[in-house]
Design an enzyme around this catalytic site. Structure first.
Site, mmCIF file in Angstrom:
data_model
loop_
_atom_site.group_PDB
_atom_site.id
_atom_site.type_symbol
_atom_site.label_atom_id
_atom_site.label_comp_id
_atom_site.label_asym_id
_atom_site.label_seq_id
_atom_site.Cartn_x
_atom_site.Cartn_y
_atom_site.Cartn_z
ATOM 1 N N HIS A 138 0.964 -1.180 0.027
ATOM 2 C CA HIS A 138 0.052 0.042 0.025
ATOM 3 C C HIS A 138 0.993 1.155 -0.018
ATOM 4 O O HIS A 138 1.934 1.088 0.376
ATOM 5 C CB HIS A 138 -0.846 0.028 1.256
ATOM 6 N N LYS A 142 -0.730 5.138 4.146
ATOM 7 C CA LYS A 142 -1.634 4.393 4.875
ATOM 8 C C LYS A 142 -1.276 3.960 6.260
ATOM 9 O O LYS A 142 -0.026 3.940 6.454
ATOM 10 C CB LYS A 142 -1.724 3.078 4.195
#
Ligand SMILES: NC(=O)c1ccc[n+]([C@@H]2O[C@H](COP(=O)([O-])OP(=O)(O)OC[C@H]3O[C@@H](n4cnc5c(N)ncnc54)[C@H](O)[C@@H]3O)[C@@H](O)[C@H]2O)c1
Length: 248
Positions: A138, A142
């Site tokens: 990610h 995040k």
């Protein structure tokens, strides 16, 4: 259908144009967001509304669910972080007679991917010589790690692969134990979410991956959920929507 978009943040701004593309009218409710039609979830905002879609904040979720149910309006709940109150929510739905559907992830692709991984786990989990592992990537913004999707995948794999009983996340500074399922998280760049599960033998590797391109898939699933719940009463989860789409 007339929809109230409750929470006009990142997800709300993705969902509203899709609702309009599908021919629905929309009002937006947000105490602070620029451009929202209403500042509170009161009678004025809910006037003539068929379905509410809530993507707000964990602390608002239960209050909003109670307010929507009290007004007799069915709802899609995408907000996360309230799941310890699930039994309270089920009681609210039952006593008010509205419809509610919720999911921590409204992406159809991800939910179908979960089924694919379960089926793959049933196949490879019973085949001698295949180990199983996973990783997710990610973007560097995040906050949480591992992702909720990674946790769900690890649970599905542990449920389907006899030899694996214990998910282990993050860095493993030793050899994994045979019963451990290693699922790693990588953070960096701008990837909106890649999840990969690997079944690995001395002879070959089978990779099953899901790559998100944007938040649009999540928004699309939420709009389909609003259409689904508009004709139903009672408590539903994302599996019910998936079944209705693929005829399960
Ligand atoms: N289920 C899914 O598929 C999915 C996908 C993405 C995000 N989420 C969850 O949805 C929620 C919102 O995510 P986001 O990225 O849009 O967040 P965001 O912070 O960008 O937007 C949330 C908005 O809700 C507003 N808000 C807060 N309390 C409110 C209330 N009581 N009434 C109306 N509006 C209120 C805030 O002012 C903000 O504008 C989070 O809980 C997130 O984890 C779920």
């Amino acid at each position: 259908m007339h929809i109230a978009m409750v929470g006009y943040g990142r997800m709300g701004r993705e969902i509203v144009p899709l609702c309009r593309e599908r021919g629905h009218t929309v009002v937006t409710v947000d105490p602070t967001a620029a451009g929202a039609d209403f500042r509170e979830l009161g009678a004025a905002a809910l006037c003539g509304v068929d379905v509410c879609i809530d993507f707000t904040h964990p602390e608002s979720a239960i209050g909003n669910i109670e307010a929507m149910a009290a007004a007799g309006v069915s709802m899609v709940v995408g907000t996360t972080g309230w799941y310890d109150k699930l039994s309270v929510v089920k009681d609210v739905v039952a006593s008010s007679g509205v419809g509610l559907i919720w999911s921590p992830n409204f992406s159809l692709g991800v939910n179908l991917y979960f089924r694919l991984v379960s089926a793959a786990a049933a196949l490879f989990g019973n085949a001698d010589g295949y180990d199983v592992m996973g990783y997710e990537i990610h973007h560097n913004g995040k906050a949480d790690s591992p992702s909720g999707t990674a946790i769900k995948l690890a649970q599905l794999l542990v449920a389907g692969v006899k030899a694996k009983t214990t998910p282990v996340y993050g860095m493993l500074e030793r050899k994994p134990l045979p019963e451990e399922l290693h699922f790693a998280s990588v953070r960096g760049g701008s990837n909106p979410g890649l999840h990969t599960v690997l079944f690995d033998s001395p002879f070959d590797t089978i990779e099953v991956s899901h790559q998100n391109r944007s938040r649009a898939g999540l928004a699309w699933g939420a709009v389909l959920a609003a259409e689904f719940i508009s004709t139903r009463k009672g408590y539903y989860e994302i599996e019910d929507l998936i079944d209705s789409i693929i005829g399960g």
